[in-house]
Design a protein around this motif. Structure first.
Motif, short mmCIF file in Angstrom:
data_model
loop_
_atom_site.label_atom_id
_atom_site.label_comp_id
_atom_site.label_asym_id
_atom_site.label_seq_id
_atom_site.Cartn_x
_atom_site.Cartn_y
_atom_site.Cartn_z
N ALA A 78 -8.40 17.81 -49.70
CA ALA A 78 -9.18 17.07 -48.71
C ALA A 78 -10.53 17.72 -48.44
CB ALA A 78 -8.39 16.95 -47.42
N GLY A 79 -10.58 19.06 -48.48
CA GLY A 79 -11.81 19.76 -48.13
C GLY A 79 -12.59 20.30 -49.30
N GLY A 80 -12.12 20.07 -50.52
CA GLY A 80 -12.86 20.55 -51.69
C GLY A 80 -12.70 22.02 -51.97
N ASP A 81 -11.63 22.63 -51.44
CA ASP A 81 -11.39 24.06 -51.69
C ASP A 81 -10.71 24.23 -53.04
OD1 ASP A 81 -12.38 25.10 -49.19
OD2 ASP A 81 -10.63 24.18 -48.26
N VAL A 82 -11.49 24.08 -54.10
CA VAL A 82 -10.95 24.14 -55.46
C VAL A 82 -11.75 25.14 -56.30
CG1 VAL A 82 -10.06 21.78 -55.41
CG2 VAL A 82 -12.39 22.20 -56.21
N ALA A 83 -11.12 25.59 -57.37
CA ALA A 83 -11.80 26.43 -58.35
C ALA A 83 -12.19 25.54 -59.51
CB ALA A 83 -10.89 27.55 -58.83
N VAL A 84 -13.48 25.38 -59.73
CA VAL A 84 -13.97 24.53 -60.81
C VAL A 84 -14.29 25.41 -62.02
CG1 VAL A 84 -15.80 22.96 -61.55
CG2 VAL A 84 -14.89 22.81 -59.22
N VAL A 85 -13.70 25.07 -63.16
CA VAL A 85 -13.88 25.85 -64.38
C VAL A 85 -14.70 25.04 -65.37
CG1 VAL A 85 -12.69 27.06 -66.25
CG2 VAL A 85 -11.63 26.93 -63.98
N VAL A 86 -15.81 25.61 -65.83
CA VAL A 86 -16.70 24.92 -66.76
C VAL A 86 -16.99 25.82 -67.95
CG1 VAL A 86 -17.78 23.54 -64.94
CG2 VAL A 86 -18.77 25.76 -65.56
N GLY A 87 -17.46 25.21 -69.03
CA GLY A 87 -17.88 25.97 -70.20
C GLY A 87 -19.34 26.33 -70.10
N PRO A 88 -19.84 27.12 -71.04
CA PRO A 88 -21.24 27.55 -70.97
C PRO A 88 -22.24 26.45 -71.29
CG PRO A 88 -20.20 28.34 -73.00
CD PRO A 88 -19.11 27.71 -72.17
N GLY A 89 -21.81 25.40 -72.00
CA GLY A 89 -22.74 24.36 -72.44
C GLY A 89 -23.27 23.49 -71.33
N GLN A 90 -22.38 22.86 -70.57
CA GLN A 90 -22.79 21.89 -69.56
C GLN A 90 -22.51 22.36 -68.14
OE1 GLN A 90 -20.44 18.50 -70.97
NE2 GLN A 90 -22.28 17.58 -71.83
N GLY A 91 -22.19 23.63 -67.99
CA GLY A 91 -21.80 24.16 -66.69
C GLY A 91 -22.83 23.93 -65.60
N GLU A 92 -24.11 24.18 -65.91
CA GLU A 92 -25.16 24.04 -64.89
C GLU A 92 -25.30 22.59 -64.45
OE1 GLU A 92 -29.94 24.96 -64.45
OE2 GLU A 92 -28.76 26.07 -65.93
N LYS A 93 -25.27 21.66 -65.40
CA LYS A 93 -25.39 20.24 -65.08
C LYS A 93 -24.20 19.77 -64.24
CE LYS A 93 -25.53 15.66 -67.25
NZ LYS A 93 -25.51 14.92 -68.55
N ILE A 94 -23.00 20.22 -64.61
CA ILE A 94 -21.80 19.84 -63.86
C ILE A 94 -21.85 20.40 -62.45
CG2 ILE A 94 -19.31 20.22 -63.72
CD1 ILE A 94 -19.28 20.05 -66.81
N GLY A 95 -22.31 21.64 -62.32
CA GLY A 95 -22.42 22.27 -61.01
C GLY A 95 -23.31 21.48 -60.07
N GLU A 96 -24.43 20.98 -60.60
CA GLU A 96 -25.35 20.19 -59.78
C GLU A 96 -24.72 18.87 -59.35
OE1 GLU A 96 -28.79 19.71 -62.19
OE2 GLU A 96 -29.44 21.80 -62.02
N LEU A 97 -23.95 18.26 -60.25
CA LEU A 97 -23.34 16.97 -59.94
C LEU A 97 -22.25 17.06 -58.87
CD1 LEU A 97 -22.96 15.23 -63.44
CD2 LEU A 97 -24.32 14.41 -61.51
N ILE A 98 -21.47 18.13 -58.93
CA ILE A 98 -20.32 18.21 -58.01
C ILE A 98 -20.67 18.83 -56.67
CG2 ILE A 98 -18.70 18.37 -59.93
CD1 ILE A 98 -18.40 21.36 -59.29
N ARG A 99 -21.78 19.56 -56.59
CA ARG A 99 -22.09 20.30 -55.36
C ARG A 99 -22.16 19.42 -54.12
NH1 ARG A 99 -20.44 24.81 -54.68
NH2 ARG A 99 -21.29 25.49 -56.67
N PRO A 100 -22.75 18.19 -54.18
CA PRO A 100 -22.83 17.37 -52.96
C PRO A 100 -21.47 16.99 -52.38
CG PRO A 100 -24.40 16.59 -54.59
CD PRO A 100 -23.53 17.58 -55.28
#
Length: 355
Positions: A35-57
């Motif tokens: 409910a509160g977004g307290d999760v560990a998000v695991v990304v690879g080195p390729g698209q990690g930065e783009k994914i981080g920007e998308l999910i942050r809001p």
């Protein structure tokens, strides 16, 4: 009292659509996963930065971990980092290596795992199996089935087409794997799980008979759902049997003898077509060959850079990759010269599939 039904572990949520990564916070909340977004998000080195920007809001409370490579060491290291605080779930976002590392680490920590696929290379996106490298050798490890499976079609579309097309080969290989399972029942009395077989077969049939390609959202959605069904089939029966037979033995043999030759799905499709020929199933052979050709997937050893001799060696080696499994390869028990002869006949059949 007799059992009237059985309970089957399945994901709480399955989403296949565009914009899924950007909506991840809402998906996890609606699915009562976090409910509160307290999760560990695991990304690879390729698209990690783009994914981080998308999910942050929508996932402001999430911690983002970047992992490199699909190895046991990487997964063990991630597992240690996950002990730093309490998480509702581990969310693996990326291709197969990233998702498998997240699966294994989450299982070690006893945490629910959400699989967010940005590519459709194989059925690992929803399976209870993690393929990880140990000391240079890829092995399969049992893990908890993902609590949710999400496929973002925007990421799939922007990814390498060859990588995504490989998933077609993996799904199509279910047809051969199921035939091997039935053969094991007839010869060795091995039980076949009908529900698992139905799930694996339905996905394969949907892909084989669909007229679309990777440029068509309708086809890509069917492919994604078929890969998910294949993973669920394995979870239902607690074994990879519905999706892995002689086709995958050949794939694992090529991986062991000639690493880097082709992707999982490409080699599984090639192995499935050869096994179907060995089985003498002309109707299925023509069907599968046409499907692989339509999607520009390998059908001959040369298509993946192997000589005939190398392929013969791989087929002869294949039973050693799964010693407990009975498939058409074990059934025929061919010597190398016989394999070479059958391979020549196979090449003739590809040139003139209708005889």
């Amino acid at each position: 009292m007799p059992l009237l039904a059985r309970s089957v572990m399945t994901p709480l949520a399955i989403e296949v659509r565009r914009g899924a990564v950007a909506d991840l916070g809402a998906i996890l909340s609606d699915g009562r996963i976090s409910a509160g977004g307290d999760v560990a998000v695991v990304v690879g080195p390729g698209q990690g930065e783009k994914i981080g920007e998308l999910i942050r809001p929508t996932l402001g409370s999430a911690d983002v971990f970047t992992v490199t490579g699909g190895s046991i060491d990487s997964a063990t290291d991630l597992s240690a980092k996950l002990g730093a605080r309490s998480y509702d779930a581990v969310v693996g976002i990326g291709g197969g290596k990233t998702v498998d590392v997240a699966k294994y680490a989450a299982t070690r920590r006893g945490l629910p795992m959400v699989s967010v696929a940005t590519a459709l290379a194989h059925d690992g996106i929803a399976s209870p199996v993690a393929s990880l490298v140990t000391d240079g050798i890829k092995g399969s490890y049992g893990v908890h089935i993902p609590i949710a499976v999400i496929v973002d079609l925007d990421f799939v579309e922007s990814g390498p087409e060859r990588h995504n097309r490989a998933g077609i080969g993996d799904v199509v290989s279910n047809i051969s794997a199921l035939a091997d399972w039935e053969l094991a029942r007839q010869v060795r009395g091995e039980p076949v799980d009908g529900l698992a077989a139905s799930l694996a077969r339905a996905g394969a049939e949907a892909v084989i008979n669909h007229p679309g390609d990777m440029s068509d959202d309708g086809f890509v959605t069917v492919l994604a759902e078929s890969l998910i069904s294949s993973g669920l089939a394995m979870a239902v029966c607690g074994t990879s049997r519905p999706s892995s037979g002689g086709c995958h033995e050949i794939m694992h043999a090529i991986d062991a003898l000639y690493p880097g030759t082709g992707s999982h799905g490409e080699l599984a499709g090639l192995g499935a077509l050869f096994c179907t020929f060995l089985r003498g199933d002309e109707k299925r052979f023509v069907q599968m060959s046409a499907c692989l050709a339509r999607h520009n997937l390998p059908r001959t050893p040369a298509d993946v850079g192997l000589s005939d001799d190398q392929f013969v060696e791989a087929v002869a080696f294949a039973p050693r990759t799964r010693p407990d499994r009975y498939t058409i390869i074990e059934h025929l028990d061919m010597a190398p010269d016989e394999i070479r002869g059958r391979l020549a006949d196979y090449a003739d059949a590809l040139r003139d599939p209708l005889g």
